[in-house]
Design a protein around this motif. Sequence first.
Motif, mmCIF file in Angstrom:
data_model
loop_
_atom_site.group_PDB
_atom_site.id
_atom_site.type_symbol
_atom_site.label_atom_id
_atom_site.label_comp_id
_atom_site.label_asym_id
_atom_site.label_seq_id
_atom_site.Cartn_x
_atom_site.Cartn_y
_atom_site.Cartn_z
ATOM 1 N N TYR A 253 2.061 1.627 -3.457
ATOM 2 C CA TYR A 253 0.978 2.096 -4.333
ATOM 3 C C TYR A 253 0.864 3.616 -4.298
ATOM 4 O O TYR A 253 0.797 4.283 -5.337
ATOM 5 C CB TYR A 253 -0.351 1.461 -3.912
ATOM 6 C CG TYR A 253 -1.553 2.092 -4.572
ATOM 7 C CD1 TYR A 253 -1.915 1.752 -5.870
ATOM 8 C CD2 TYR A 253 -2.317 3.053 -3.897
ATOM 9 C CE1 TYR A 253 -3.009 2.346 -6.492
ATOM 10 C CE2 TYR A 253 -3.409 3.654 -4.508
ATOM 11 C CZ TYR A 253 -3.749 3.292 -5.806
ATOM 12 O OH TYR A 253 -4.820 3.892 -6.422
ATOM 13 N N HIS A 254 0.838 4.174 -3.103
ATOM 14 C CA HIS A 254 0.701 5.629 -2.980
ATOM 15 C C HIS A 254 1.946 6.356 -3.482
ATOM 16 O O HIS A 254 1.838 7.440 -4.080
ATOM 17 C CB HIS A 254 0.389 6.005 -1.532
ATOM 18 C CG HIS A 254 -1.014 5.666 -1.122
ATOM 19 N ND1 HIS A 254 -2.120 6.324 -1.625
ATOM 20 C CD2 HIS A 254 -1.499 4.711 -0.283
ATOM 21 C CE1 HIS A 254 -3.224 5.818 -1.101
ATOM 22 N NE2 HIS A 254 -2.879 4.828 -0.282
ATOM 23 N N VAL B 74 -3.743 -3.146 -7.477
ATOM 24 C CA VAL B 74 -4.530 -2.640 -6.348
ATOM 25 C C VAL B 74 -5.897 -2.164 -6.819
ATOM 26 O O VAL B 74 -6.941 -2.540 -6.270
ATOM 27 C CB VAL B 74 -3.775 -1.492 -5.633
ATOM 28 C CG1 VAL B 74 -4.641 -0.859 -4.552
ATOM 29 C CG2 VAL B 74 -2.473 -2.008 -5.034
ATOM 30 N N ALA C 96 -6.555 0.926 0.054
ATOM 31 C CA ALA C 96 -5.687 2.023 -0.381
ATOM 32 C C ALA C 96 -6.365 3.368 -0.178
ATOM 33 O O ALA C 96 -5.733 4.346 0.263
ATOM 34 C CB ALA C 96 -5.311 1.835 -1.848
ATOM 35 N N LEU D 76 0.829 -1.210 0.000
ATOM 36 C CA LEU D 76 0.000 0.000 0.000
ATOM 37 C C LEU D 76 0.866 1.263 0.000
ATOM 38 O O LEU D 76 0.537 2.250 -0.658
ATOM 39 C CB LEU D 76 -0.935 -0.009 1.210
ATOM 40 C CG LEU D 76 -2.025 -1.098 1.206
ATOM 41 C CD1 LEU D 76 -2.809 -1.080 2.515
ATOM 42 C CD2 LEU D 76 -2.961 -0.912 0.013
#
Length: 652
Positions: A226-227, A300, A310, A223
């Motif tokens: 991902y960001h 995701v 997320a 996560l």
Amino acid sequence: MNALGLLRQRFASALHVWVDNPDASISDKSETAGPVLDEKTIQSLVELVLPSQDARFGDYQANCPMPLGKRLGRPPREVAEQLVGRLQIDDFCEPPTIAGPGFINVRLKDSWLIGQLQKAVTDDQRLGVHPVASPRTYVVDYSSPNVAKPMHVGHIRSTVIGDAICRVLKFLGHRAISDNHIGDWGTQFGMIIYGYKHFVDEAAFQEDTVAELSRLYQLVNGLVEYHDIRDQQLPALEQKITEQQQKVEQAEGALDPGATPAVTPPKEQKKAAKRMRQAKSQLAEYRQQLADLQKKLAHVEDHPQRAAMAAAHADIRASALAETAALHEGDATNVSLWKRFLPPCLAEIDETYQRLGVTFDHALGESFYHDQLAGVVASLTEKGLVRESDGAQCVFLQESQAPLIVQKQDGAYLYATTDLATIQYRMRTWSPDAILYVVDHRQSLHFRQLFTTARLWAYPDVELEHISFGTVLGEDGKPYKTRSGTAVGLSGLLNEAVSRAHAIVSANDDGRPEPMLSADQRRQVAQRIGIGAIKYADLAHNRTSDYVFSYDKMLAMTGNTAAYMQYSYARVRSIFSRGEVDIRALRTLAAPLGLDSPAERALAMTLLQFSEALERVASDYRPNHLTNYLFQLASRYSEFFEQCPVLKADSP
């Protein structure tokens, strides 16, 4: 006895004449007198005394007359003759001979060789290898896994190379202290604590604590990634692609296919074409990177549950770092969780070490040094080594553009701070002459900065060495990973090797008229063959080289493999078994050894060179010197086995 070491000592004594006698140091044409050799030069010359590549010419060869002749301004053969005239080796060598332009060939006396081997026969603990005259103290730092993250294929190299180096140093008589610097206090614990508080599956946690903690780490890390991709990496890469597209268009515009040589010379056209190809190649690389990032985002976003996570945890990086900071500041909840997580994680790591046959004298993790970090920064500041940069405390070094950061703007400490505290503790506790870090080559910059800082700070005399090693590759030439692209777990790697070895052992045993092994014996043999194969394959490669991981090659019965070594050992044991030989009685047998055939003498010579192989390992910390020696020894034994029947011999 180390024959090569003894031979080099005698050559050094003979070379000293050019130090002690200035008249012997110059050629007739020289205008100045005085010695042209010093101790350092003599040392470099005696290192040119080496085992011979061809036994027909002798056991050892000295190539030092060539560089010495150049230095003295004399023909190398003349220098060789002069050197041989001063060489005192008749107590253990035949008269040396000179070949070609000045190579000195030396052959050991058979009587001396036999005497040394007979001494080794009775020395079943050291095989005639004497401890070093001047032992040193070493601290060997190796393996160093992160707790709560499964050990993976990358850990195999550090673990087995470090263990091998430590064992060799101890056997040679040095004080070697192994210290496993475990990562038990870093940012991964902030991620795990955050994951436990938000995503834990209590039933899974109770059933398999380590597996659940690993899942939580991977989830939170995913996560965070991902960001990072969505908010930072993707926009930055898209901007690069836009700029690169403009460069491609400019390169295409500069390339005029209809240009005449008078307007645009061919050389300039060629340069323009090259620039266009380079620009397009870079653009294609950026677009591939973009596709890879988009694939990770889709992993995701295309999964409703992951996408919801997320969205709900947009600030997960900062939150995980806050959990780490709270742990380091002594927050009761986080410290309690850390203490709860640590024991099962360490137990799983220890289980892997037991399978590998690896032990440590100490396992002092990062947490051990936490209370010492503020003092390290204060001491560095007192020495004038620390300067503030954007709120962070940094050590600026001439050799590196980037500084070594020892304290971040928010007050947090870094790996470098812990590593400096570790050096300080080791120096105070063990006073080592050398500290060896067996860590992969990607950490080279960190260790260069760390070592320079440590020497400037307080420790200018200790030997600090980064024992770097290459990468384990897959058949595709890329770092060895699973099909999903994650690092291969070390436990699974060992299981697969043992499983394949078990299949081979079972097939061989089932092929006999009557199988010899029980089910338990097959499993035991498979463990020895499978795990031995992985360890030996790693050690057999020059540690600085990458190597391709292949179970088939590791388990092969031919070539420089563990299986071939084990097969050779079994052939030795079979003689004792079939001949009903009492090994202890054999060690004290009064009958002299005989070296009546070339194969017998070649084996004897190789046995004598065991100590030379060990010293080569210790000199540059490369265990492959020892595996190369073992392969040569096994090969010599195979020749001896075929040509010199032992049980049918005519004499004792």
